[in-house]
Design a protein around this motif. Structure first.
Motif, PDB file in Angstrom:
ATOM      1  N   SER A 115       0.879  -1.192   0.110  1.00  0.00           N
ATOM      2  CA  SER A 115       0.046   0.006  -0.005  1.00  0.00           C
ATOM      3  C   SER A 115       0.807   1.125   0.093  1.00  0.00           C
ATOM      4  CB  SER A 115      -0.884   0.148   1.149  1.00  0.00           C
ATOM      5  OG  SER A 115      -1.520   1.391   1.477  1.00  0.00           O
TER       6      SER A 115
ATOM      7  N   ASN B  71       1.097   4.159   7.809  1.00  0.00           N
ATOM      8  CA  ASN B  71       0.777   4.022   9.165  1.00  0.00           C
ATOM      9  C   ASN B  71       1.094   5.403   9.926  1.00  0.00           C
ATOM     10  OD1 ASN B  71      -0.501   1.467   9.067  1.00  0.00           O
ATOM     11  ND2 ASN B  71       1.590   0.331   9.775  1.00  0.00           N
TER      12      ASN B  71
ATOM     13  N   TRP C 104      -6.283  -6.471  -1.674  1.00  0.00           N
ATOM     14  CA  TRP C 104      -5.643  -4.904  -1.816  1.00  0.00           C
ATOM     15  C   TRP C 104      -4.451  -5.128  -2.556  1.00  0.00           C
ATOM     16  CZ3 TRP C 104      -7.385  -0.498  -1.053  1.00  0.00           C
ATOM     17  CH2 TRP C 104      -8.472  -0.075  -0.091  1.00  0.00           C
TER      18      TRP C 104
ATOM     19  N   ARG D  47      -3.829   3.188  11.310  1.00  0.00           N
ATOM     20  CA  ARG D  47      -2.903   1.799  10.568  1.00  0.00           C
ATOM     21  C   ARG D  47      -3.396   1.673   9.200  1.00  0.00           C
ATOM     22  NH1 ARG D  47       1.213   1.688  13.925  1.00  0.00           N
ATOM     23  NH2 ARG D  47       1.836  -0.378  13.004  1.00  0.00           N
ATOM     24  N   LEU D  48      -3.150   2.675   8.295  1.00  0.00           N
ATOM     25  CA  LEU D  48      -3.479   2.648   7.006  1.00  0.00           C
ATOM     26  C   LEU D  48      -2.837   1.510   6.199  1.00  0.00           C
ATOM     27  CD1 LEU D  48      -3.596   6.533   6.202  1.00  0.00           C
ATOM     28  CD2 LEU D  48      -5.690   5.170   7.019  1.00  0.00           C
TER      29      LEU D  48
ATOM     30  N   ASP E   8      -1.473  -1.252   7.130  1.00  0.00           N
ATOM     31  CA  ASP E   8      -2.155  -2.459   7.702  1.00  0.00           C
ATOM     32  C   ASP E   8      -3.486  -2.741   7.282  1.00  0.00           C
ATOM     33  OD1 ASP E   8       0.291  -2.853   9.167  1.00  0.00           O
ATOM     34  OD2 ASP E   8      -0.426  -2.039  10.825  1.00  0.00           O
ATOM     35  N   TRP E   9      -4.446  -1.764   7.125  1.00  0.00           N
ATOM     36  CA  TRP E   9      -5.688  -1.809   6.989  1.00  0.00           C
ATOM     37  C   TRP E   9      -5.815  -2.159   5.295  1.00  0.00           C
ATOM     38  CZ3 TRP E   9      -7.430   3.011   9.994  1.00  0.00           C
ATOM     39  CH2 TRP E   9      -7.415   2.959  11.222  1.00  0.00           C
ATOM     40  N   THR E  10      -5.009  -1.722   4.633  1.00  0.00           N
ATOM     41  CA  THR E  10      -4.885  -1.945   3.037  1.00  0.00           C
ATOM     42  C   THR E  10      -4.126  -2.935   2.351  1.00  0.00           C
ATOM     43  OG1 THR E  10      -3.524   0.104   2.783  1.00  0.00           O
ATOM     44  CG2 THR E  10      -5.757   0.363   2.680  1.00  0.00           C
TER      45      THR E  10
END
Length: 354
Positions: free
Chosen positions: A276, A280, A295, A285-286, A288-290
């Motif tokens: 991504s 983070n 993704w 936690r961008l 980690d989330w993407t």
């Protein structure tokens, strides 16, 4: 066995689908850049114009010049397309999601894509046409020359990563990296990830390396301003002057497949691959989330298609180089700079990366 059959079918289906989309997109981008409409009549906004073109090519009869070398003339488009097609077999689309995870993936990719030059020579020689032969000779001279800065730029990147495995190179550019990642060599961004962990930001000179790779990859694809092998105003159509119908369709597929392949390779080596671009930031936690399979495929496709769009933008913006200008850029500018970047990579690996 089923997977081994379905994988090449899926790759071919993707190449065919991408070509349909890319031809339409290129016409629209060309229309926008040059202040004209592009396809408008065949379907809504001209959406099925490319499909109509493909159907036209499939219906055309097989025509082989009477003086041509029949076997060489027929086999050349297949070899050109196959060389690019099998290059997709080692490129990761997401974490551990790739047709073949080999430790020499980058070396294999460079080796098989170089076979493309043999197919182009076969097309020019087998056509028994002076324009085709001249076009193929110019194409090979350009491709062989620009393979050097491409190779040198990849060596400069590999000296930092210390691996030829494309999947491992991708891992080294995100929050799941097994090694510590430093932004420009001094800021630990392993837990932050995002675009800060991309290779072009791990050392100052790698941004220059990517620019060299991008310019040289345009020449490898014979894309403007490096389309001197075709040069319609001089050579009619270059090495594929005598080709029509399904044979020309294979050459067309190979060109657009090569565009996407070099864009994808640049993304994997320099632009974070399937990781991504979102970092983070504290509780957000961008990165980690993407992350994950879906993704990963999304980021790989998005980055690669953006690079393809830039390739199209450049084609319809810049004029064609003269042959001497093209070779001067390669041998007197790109190659010396690439050698300097290799030296910097070696010193960077020894003194900065611990």
């Amino acid at each position: 066995m089923i997977i081994h059959i379905l994988t090449p079918i899926a790759i071919f289906g993707f190449i065919a689908g991408f070509t349909l989309f890319a031809v339409y997109a290129e016409r629209k981008i060309a229309g926008f850049v040059q202040d004209r409409l592009g396809p408008m009549e065949t379907g809504k906004y001209g959406l099925i114009q490319t499909i109509a073109d493909i159907l036209k090519l499939l219906q055309k009869e097989f025509i082989t010049p009477s003086a041509a070398d029949k076997v060489m003339f027929a086999f050349a488009p297949i070899l050109i397309f196959t060389a690019v097609f099998i290059g997709f077999s080692v490129v990761p689309w997401a974490a551990d999601f790739m047709p073949s995870n080999t430790h020499t993936g980058l070396f294999y990719l460079m080796a098989v894509v170089s076979i493309d030059a043999i197919g182009i020579l076969m097309a020019g020689w087998g056509s028994n046409n002076k324009y085709s032969l001249l076009g193929s000779i110019r194409a090979i001279a350009q491709m062989v020359s620009y393979e050097i800065p491409v190779g040198l730029s990849l060596i400069a990147a590999v000296m930092i990563t210390q691996t030829l495995n494309l999947n491992e190179i991708a891992y080294l550019q995100g929050v799941s990296s097994p090694e510590t990642i430093y932004f420009m060599g001094f800021w630990d961004v392993t837990d932050i990830g995002g675009f800060l962990a991309w290779h072009i930001f791990q050392a100052p000179h790698l941004l220059v390396v990517y620019v060299i790779f991008f310019i040289a990859s345009l020449a490898e694809c014979n894309r403007a301003p490096f389309d001197i092998p075709e040069a319609e105003s001089e050579l009619i159509g270059g090495f594929h002057t005598e080709y029509g119908g399904i044979k020309f369709a294979f050459l067309f597929l190979a060109e657009y497949a090569m565009m996407f392949l070099v864009a994808l390779l640049g993304v994997v080596i320099f632009l974070g691959a399937w990781n991504s671009p979102l970092p983070n930031m504290g509780q957000l936690r961008l990165a980690d989330w993407t992350s994950g399979l879906v993704w990963g495929i999304f980021w790989t496709l998005t980055k690669s298609l953006l690079i393809v769009a830039v390739q199209m933008w450049i084609r319809w913006t810049l004029p064609r180089f003269r042959a001497d200008q093209l070779m001067t850029l390669c041998w007197k500018i790109l190659i010396p700079i690439a050698f300097v970047c290799i030296a910097i990579s070696g010193l960077w690996r020894i003194f900065v990366i611990v």
